[in-house]
Motif scaffolding. Structure first.
Motif, PDB file in Angstrom:
ATOM      1  N   PRO A 174      16.201 -26.185  -2.542  1.00  0.00           N
ATOM      2  CA  PRO A 174      17.150 -25.522  -1.784  1.00  0.00           C
ATOM      3  C   PRO A 174      17.604 -25.956  -0.562  1.00  0.00           C
ATOM      4  CG  PRO A 174      15.442 -24.209  -1.962  1.00  0.00           C
ATOM      5  CD  PRO A 174      15.018 -25.116  -2.454  1.00  0.00           C
ATOM      6  N   TYR A 175      16.751 -27.291  -0.111  1.00  0.00           N
ATOM      7  CA  TYR A 175      16.904 -27.517   1.600  1.00  0.00           C
ATOM      8  C   TYR A 175      17.806 -28.661   1.736  1.00  0.00           C
ATOM      9  CZ  TYR A 175      13.027 -24.355   1.503  1.00  0.00           C
ATOM     10  OH  TYR A 175      12.425 -23.083   1.462  1.00  0.00           O
ATOM     11  N   PHE A 176      18.632 -29.130   0.812  1.00  0.00           N
ATOM     12  CA  PHE A 176      19.672 -30.037   1.079  1.00  0.00           C
ATOM     13  C   PHE A 176      20.574 -29.421   1.632  1.00  0.00           C
ATOM     14  CE2 PHE A 176      17.086 -32.004  -2.543  1.00  0.00           C
ATOM     15  CZ  PHE A 176      16.917 -33.378  -2.061  1.00  0.00           C
ATOM     16  N   THR A 177      21.074 -30.288   2.967  1.00  0.00           N
ATOM     17  CA  THR A 177      22.028 -29.662   3.612  1.00  0.00           C
ATOM     18  C   THR A 177      23.432 -29.653   3.195  1.00  0.00           C
ATOM     19  OG1 THR A 177      20.842 -30.997   5.502  1.00  0.00           O
ATOM     20  CG2 THR A 177      22.978 -29.875   6.249  1.00  0.00           C
ATOM     21  N   ASN A 198      14.097 -25.770  -7.562  1.00  0.00           N
ATOM     22  CA  ASN A 198      13.006 -25.536  -7.713  1.00  0.00           C
ATOM     23  C   ASN A 198      12.353 -24.463  -6.502  1.00  0.00           C
ATOM     24  OD1 ASN A 198      10.472 -26.144  -8.758  1.00  0.00           O
ATOM     25  ND2 ASN A 198      10.439 -28.193  -8.368  1.00  0.00           N
ATOM     26  N   ARG A 199      11.136 -23.998  -6.904  1.00  0.00           N
ATOM     27  CA  ARG A 199      10.564 -23.278  -5.730  1.00  0.00           C
ATOM     28  C   ARG A 199       9.318 -23.939  -5.460  1.00  0.00           C
ATOM     29  NH1 ARG A 199       7.624 -18.958  -7.996  1.00  0.00           N
ATOM     30  NH2 ARG A 199       7.921 -17.247  -6.346  1.00  0.00           N
ATOM     31  N   LEU A 200       9.369 -23.949  -3.963  1.00  0.00           N
ATOM     32  CA  LEU A 200       8.325 -24.840  -3.389  1.00  0.00           C
ATOM     33  C   LEU A 200       7.027 -24.191  -3.181  1.00  0.00           C
ATOM     34  CD1 LEU A 200      10.376 -27.217  -1.167  1.00  0.00           C
ATOM     35  CD2 LEU A 200       9.956 -27.368  -3.398  1.00  0.00           C
ATOM     36  N   TYR A 201       5.961 -24.633  -3.350  1.00  0.00           N
ATOM     37  CA  TYR A 201       4.463 -24.062  -3.122  1.00  0.00           C
ATOM     38  C   TYR A 201       4.570 -24.203  -1.652  1.00  0.00           C
ATOM     39  CZ  TYR A 201      -0.368 -25.086  -2.444  1.00  0.00           C
ATOM     40  OH  TYR A 201      -1.671 -25.093  -1.835  1.00  0.00           O
ATOM     41  N   GLU A 202       4.214 -22.898  -1.261  1.00  0.00           N
ATOM     42  CA  GLU A 202       3.905 -22.411   0.301  1.00  0.00           C
ATOM     43  C   GLU A 202       2.743 -21.906   0.639  1.00  0.00           C
ATOM     44  OE1 GLU A 202       7.119 -19.762   0.050  1.00  0.00           O
ATOM     45  OE2 GLU A 202       8.759 -21.258   0.598  1.00  0.00           O
ATOM     46  N   PRO A 203       1.756 -22.984   0.962  1.00  0.00           N
ATOM     47  CA  PRO A 203       0.550 -22.399   1.255  1.00  0.00           C
ATOM     48  C   PRO A 203       0.463 -21.201   2.580  1.00  0.00           C
ATOM     49  CG  PRO A 203       0.747 -24.650   1.803  1.00  0.00           C
ATOM     50  CD  PRO A 203       1.994 -24.363   1.055  1.00  0.00           C
ATOM     51  N   ASP A 204      -0.416 -20.227   2.609  1.00  0.00           N
ATOM     52  CA  ASP A 204      -0.342 -19.406   3.518  1.00  0.00           C
ATOM     53  C   ASP A 204      -1.707 -19.319   4.445  1.00  0.00           C
ATOM     54  OD1 ASP A 204       0.458 -17.146   4.928  1.00  0.00           O
ATOM     55  OD2 ASP A 204      -0.056 -15.659   3.364  1.00  0.00           O
ATOM     56  N   ILE A 205      -1.803 -18.980   5.494  1.00  0.00           N
ATOM     57  CA  ILE A 205      -2.966 -18.917   6.247  1.00  0.00           C
ATOM     58  C   ILE A 205      -4.034 -17.609   6.058  1.00  0.00           C
ATOM     59  CG2 ILE A 205      -4.043 -18.710   8.621  1.00  0.00           C
ATOM     60  CD1 ILE A 205      -1.674 -20.520   9.651  1.00  0.00           C
ATOM     61  N   LYS A 237      33.868 -27.393 -10.069  1.00  0.00           N
ATOM     62  CA  LYS A 237      34.136 -28.561  -8.988  1.00  0.00           C
ATOM     63  C   LYS A 237      33.255 -29.785  -9.027  1.00  0.00           C
ATOM     64  CE  LYS A 237      35.900 -25.244  -5.603  1.00  0.00           C
ATOM     65  NZ  LYS A 237      35.280 -24.172  -4.755  1.00  0.00           N
ATOM     66  N   THR A 238      32.540 -29.823 -10.211  1.00  0.00           N
ATOM     67  CA  THR A 238      31.495 -30.967 -10.472  1.00  0.00           C
ATOM     68  C   THR A 238      31.476 -31.101 -11.809  1.00  0.00           C
ATOM     69  OG1 THR A 238      29.137 -31.710 -10.363  1.00  0.00           O
ATOM     70  CG2 THR A 238      29.593 -29.236 -10.411  1.00  0.00           C
ATOM     71  N   PRO A 239      31.348 -32.374 -12.095  1.00  0.00           N
ATOM     72  CA  PRO A 239      31.162 -32.746 -13.574  1.00  0.00           C
ATOM     73  C   PRO A 239      29.807 -32.406 -14.343  1.00  0.00           C
ATOM     74  CG  PRO A 239      31.065 -34.720 -12.556  1.00  0.00           C
ATOM     75  CD  PRO A 239      31.651 -33.681 -11.288  1.00  0.00           C
ATOM     76  N   LEU A 240      29.005 -32.183 -13.436  1.00  0.00           N
ATOM     77  CA  LEU A 240      27.285 -31.863 -13.644  1.00  0.00           C
ATOM     78  C   LEU A 240      27.474 -30.615 -14.582  1.00  0.00           C
ATOM     79  CD1 LEU A 240      25.923 -32.922 -10.275  1.00  0.00           C
ATOM     80  CD2 LEU A 240      25.763 -34.308 -12.454  1.00  0.00           C
ATOM     81  N   SER A 241      26.356 -30.671 -15.463  1.00  0.00           N
ATOM     82  CA  SER A 241      25.883 -29.264 -15.859  1.00  0.00           C
ATOM     83  C   SER A 241      25.350 -28.514 -14.614  1.00  0.00           C
ATOM     84  CB  SER A 241      24.859 -29.514 -17.167  1.00  0.00           C
ATOM     85  OG  SER A 241      25.438 -29.954 -18.285  1.00  0.00           O
ATOM     86  N   LEU A 242      25.235 -27.407 -14.820  1.00  0.00           N
ATOM     87  CA  LEU A 242      24.697 -26.470 -13.814  1.00  0.00           C
ATOM     88  C   LEU A 242      23.657 -25.570 -14.645  1.00  0.00           C
ATOM     89  CD1 LEU A 242      27.914 -25.395 -11.557  1.00  0.00           C
ATOM     90  CD2 LEU A 242      25.990 -27.136 -11.070  1.00  0.00           C
ATOM     91  N   VAL A 243      22.575 -25.656 -14.039  1.00  0.00           N
ATOM     92  CA  VAL A 243      21.431 -25.186 -14.749  1.00  0.00           C
ATOM     93  C   VAL A 243      20.809 -24.150 -13.735  1.00  0.00           C
ATOM     94  CG1 VAL A 243      19.475 -25.275 -16.178  1.00  0.00           C
ATOM     95  CG2 VAL A 243      21.124 -27.004 -16.183  1.00  0.00           C
ATOM     96  N   ALA A 244      20.682 -22.770 -13.884  1.00  0.00           N
ATOM     97  CA  ALA A 244      20.105 -22.143 -13.014  1.00  0.00           C
ATOM     98  C   ALA A 244      18.469 -21.946 -13.473  1.00  0.00           C
ATOM     99  CB  ALA A 244      20.587 -20.588 -13.003  1.00  0.00           C
ATOM    100  N   SER A 245      17.517 -22.020 -12.232  1.00  0.00           N
ATOM    101  CA  SER A 245      16.226 -21.794 -12.440  1.00  0.00           C
ATOM    102  C   SER A 245      15.832 -20.825 -11.151  1.00  0.00           C
ATOM    103  CB  SER A 245      15.458 -22.968 -12.446  1.00  0.00           C
ATOM    104  OG  SER A 245      13.968 -22.937 -12.583  1.00  0.00           O
ATOM    105  N   GLY A 246      15.131 -19.614 -11.512  1.00  0.00           N
ATOM    106  CA  GLY A 246      14.691 -18.781 -10.392  1.00  0.00           C
ATOM    107  C   GLY A 246      15.200 -17.615 -10.375  1.00  0.00           C
ATOM    108  N   GLY A 247      14.078 -16.436 -10.515  1.00  0.00           N
ATOM    109  CA  GLY A 247      14.196 -15.340 -10.541  1.00  0.00           C
ATOM    110  C   GLY A 247      14.571 -14.537 -11.832  1.00  0.00           C
ATOM    111  N   VAL A 248      14.809 -15.128 -12.864  1.00  0.00           N
ATOM    112  CA  VAL A 248      15.153 -14.579 -14.010  1.00  0.00           C
ATOM    113  C   VAL A 248      13.984 -13.614 -14.805  1.00  0.00           C
ATOM    114  CG1 VAL A 248      15.682 -14.807 -16.655  1.00  0.00           C
ATOM    115  CG2 VAL A 248      16.936 -16.153 -14.815  1.00  0.00           C
ATOM    116  N   GLU A 249      14.145 -12.451 -14.738  1.00  0.00           N
ATOM    117  CA  GLU A 249      13.137 -11.455 -15.228  1.00  0.00           C
ATOM    118  C   GLU A 249      13.865 -10.935 -16.620  1.00  0.00           C
ATOM    119  OE1 GLU A 249      10.087 -10.517 -14.757  1.00  0.00           O
ATOM    120  OE2 GLU A 249       9.947  -8.761 -15.761  1.00  0.00           O
TER     121      GLU A 249
END
Ligand code: FMN
Length: 327
Positions: A174-177, A198-205, A237-249
């Motif tokens: 999600p971090y593209f400007t 994608n979900r990024l791996y976020e290590p914790d202290i 607004k885009t010719p690309l297929s849009l595929v969602a990934s994240g949070g589907v319960e």
């Protein structure tokens, strides 16, 4: 009533796809996901950096074993008749693609141009219906610009497009400007879809041990919102297929993604939490909701709430937080 959808120009019976995870790392796992009702299956990523590591480790062990302790070769991982870990992974894709009737999308995460192009060609030759790029890059060099990062991704797509004919989806962080511009550039370079996100791996202290600890948590429903916004903004607004990934319960998340304009929806954490059989519940829920709302197809639902079809699409871009509280 049809739940059929088109994803990366592949015809799917319905829009629910098993996302990349350890569930799709083996032939048995792939078959189980198909039996459970996945419309398509994304395999666990093949990571080039791990291949290099494994190959080097195997070579080092073999050399040491041959020179000093021949019995050390008995500790090597069991052979599959394949020469190396890449061959083993490609073999899983080949057998998986033969075994299932639904499209098998091979996910890869390479680090070099040769890796992206070479592995993509191998995966296509093995029978993958499409590729999903797991483009992972953490920019730590202060001289590297956003344009450098995007440019490398776009060039990678262009290079692979020249080498393979199967569809390419790019799974983004999600971090593209400037996502709409990136999407346009990826389409121009030959990508067929983007997976958000994608979900990024976020290590914790750990405060006791004062060390960073791996911290892989399964997702929560609320994670759909960031993705919903971007899918709604990009749909139409885009010719690309849009595929969602994240949070589907459950089915609600799938419906929201479709309403925003997703062509298909991936689910991973929910399948890890409840087992692949959860897929059947999701598809049943989708069928019931669609029928209950008088729709005859998923196409009638898709994109109804995309930005270009909303009366006030400002709700998706507004900055005033107090306005949101008062609404
Ligand atoms: C245990 C686990 C392993 C994963 N492995 C991969 C992987 O190999 N490649 C990849 O692109 N994404 C991988 N993901 C990310 C998922 O495919 C998915 O994008 C992410 O978890 C968000 O979807 P979800 O909320 O449905 O889990 C993995 C996720 C989990 C939880």
């Amino acid at each position: 009533m049809t739940l059929g959808t088109t994803y990366l120009s592949l015809d799917l019976a319905h829009p629910v796809i098993a996302g990349a995870s350890p569930l799709s790392a083996t032939l048995d796992g792939i078959k189980r996901l198909e039996d459970a009702g996945a419309a398509a299956i994304v395999t666990a990523s093949l990571y080039e950096e791990e291949l290099v590591g494994e190959e080097e480790a195997l070579e080092a062990i073999a050399v040491v074993g041959a020179e000093s302790h021949p019995e050390v070769t008995s500790y090597l991982p069991p052979r599959c008749g394949c020469r190396n870990p890449l061959a083993a992974h490609v073999e899983t894709i080949r057998r998986g693609a033969e075994a299932v009737a639904v499209p098998l999308v091979a996910s890869l995460s390479a680090t070099t141009r040769e890796g992206w192009v070479g592995i993509a060609a191998d995966l296509q030759a093995a029978g993958a219906a499409a590729l999903e790029f797991n483009f992972h890059h953490v920019p730590t060099d202060p001289t590297e610009t956003s344009a450098d990062v995007e440019g490398r991704l776009i060039e990678t797509v262009r290079d692979v497009r020249a080498a393979v004919h199967i569809p390419i989806a790019v799974k983004l962080s999600p971090y593209f400007t400037a996502l709409p511009h990136l999407a346009a550039s990826l389409a121009e370079a030959g990508a067929n879809g983007i997976v958000l996100f994608n979900r990024l791996y976020e290590p914790d202290i750990d405060l006791e041990t004062m060390t960073f600890q791996p911290n892989l948590e399964l997702s929560q429903k609320r994670e759909i919102r960031l993705r919903l916004r971007w899918i709604a903004l990009l749909a139409g607004k885009t010719p690309l297929s849009l595929v969602a990934s994240g949070g589907v319960e459950g089915v609600q998340e799938i419906l929201k993604y479709l309403l925003a304009g997703a062509d298909a929806v991936q689910t991973t954490s929910a399948l890890l939490r409840h087992g692949p059989e959860h897929l059947a519940r999701l598809v049943k829920g989708l069928t019931e909701w669609t029928q209950g709302h008088g729709a005859t197809s998923v196409a009638e639902v898709r994109g109804r709430m995309s930005a270009d079809r909303l009366e006030d699409s400002g709700v998706l871009v507004r900055a005033h937080q107090t306005t949101a509280l008062l609404l």
